[in-house]
Write a protein that holds these residues in place. Structure first.
Motif, PDB file in Angstrom:
ATOM      1  N   ASP A   1       2.271   1.721  -3.477  1.00  0.00           N
ATOM      2  CA  ASP A   1       1.221   2.233  -4.358  1.00  0.00           C
ATOM      3  C   ASP A   1       0.981   3.715  -4.090  1.00  0.00           C
ATOM      4  O   ASP A   1       0.809   4.493  -5.028  1.00  0.00           O
ATOM      5  CB  ASP A   1      -0.059   1.428  -4.169  1.00  0.00           C
ATOM      6  CG  ASP A   1      -1.196   1.939  -5.021  1.00  0.00           C
ATOM      7  OD1 ASP A   1      -0.980   2.174  -6.220  1.00  0.00           O
ATOM      8  OD2 ASP A   1      -2.310   2.088  -4.487  1.00  0.00           O
TER       9      ASP A   1
ATOM     10  N   TRP B   1     -10.385  -0.518  -3.235  1.00  0.00           N
ATOM     11  CA  TRP B   1     -11.354  -0.050  -2.240  1.00  0.00           C
ATOM     12  C   TRP B   1     -12.720   0.160  -2.879  1.00  0.00           C
ATOM     13  O   TRP B   1     -13.748  -0.249  -2.330  1.00  0.00           O
ATOM     14  CB  TRP B   1     -10.856   1.239  -1.593  1.00  0.00           C
ATOM     15  CG  TRP B   1     -11.787   1.764  -0.564  1.00  0.00           C
ATOM     16  CD1 TRP B   1     -12.613   2.833  -0.681  1.00  0.00           C
ATOM     17  CD2 TRP B   1     -12.014   1.225   0.742  1.00  0.00           C
ATOM     18  NE1 TRP B   1     -13.340   3.002   0.468  1.00  0.00           N
ATOM     19  CE2 TRP B   1     -12.985   2.032   1.359  1.00  0.00           C
ATOM     20  CE3 TRP B   1     -11.479   0.154   1.441  1.00  0.00           C
ATOM     21  CZ2 TRP B   1     -13.435   1.783   2.641  1.00  0.00           C
ATOM     22  CZ3 TRP B   1     -11.943  -0.092   2.724  1.00  0.00           C
ATOM     23  CH2 TRP B   1     -12.896   0.718   3.305  1.00  0.00           C
TER      24      TRP B   1
ATOM     25  N   SER C   1      -4.745   0.995  -4.862  1.00  0.00           N
ATOM     26  CA  SER C   1      -5.449   0.856  -3.581  1.00  0.00           C
ATOM     27  C   SER C   1      -6.848   1.444  -3.666  1.00  0.00           C
ATOM     28  O   SER C   1      -7.811   0.870  -3.162  1.00  0.00           O
ATOM     29  CB  SER C   1      -4.679   1.567  -2.461  1.00  0.00           C
ATOM     30  OG  SER C   1      -3.395   1.019  -2.317  1.00  0.00           O
TER      31      SER C   1
ATOM     32  N   ILE D   1       0.839  -1.208   0.000  1.00  0.00           N
ATOM     33  CA  ILE D   1       0.000   0.000   0.000  1.00  0.00           C
ATOM     34  C   ILE D   1       0.869   1.251   0.000  1.00  0.00           C
ATOM     35  O   ILE D   1       0.584   2.225  -0.702  1.00  0.00           O
ATOM     36  CB  ILE D   1      -0.978  -0.022   1.190  1.00  0.00           C
ATOM     37  CG1 ILE D   1      -2.019  -1.116   0.980  1.00  0.00           C
ATOM     38  CG2 ILE D   1      -1.656   1.337   1.360  1.00  0.00           C
ATOM     39  CD1 ILE D   1      -2.928  -1.338   2.160  1.00  0.00           C
TER      40      ILE D   1
END
Length: 60
Positions: free
Chosen positions: A16, A29, A25, A13
């Motif tokens: 990213d 999501w 991410s 994460i």
């Protein structure tokens, strides 16, 4: 084992966020939120069935 997986997720994460400005991410999501909304909508639709309709029996 869980800690190793958690560290890998945090690094992925973070990578990213730095390299891709969080594009991957954010996409994951949005997909998770969309899937949960579809499940909730389907559950609401099932809950709003006609009152005179008999309940479905489960086949085992």
């Amino acid at each position: 084992m869980f800690r190793i997986l958690l560290v890998i997720v945090v690094i992925a994460i973070g990578y990213d966020a730095i390299v891709h400005q969080g594009a991957y991410s954010r996409d994951l999501w949005y997909k998770a939120v969309g899937a949960s909304e579809r499940v909730v909508d389907e559950a609401k639709r099932v809950g709003q069935r006609a009152p005179d309709e008999p309940p479905r029996s489960q086949m085992n």
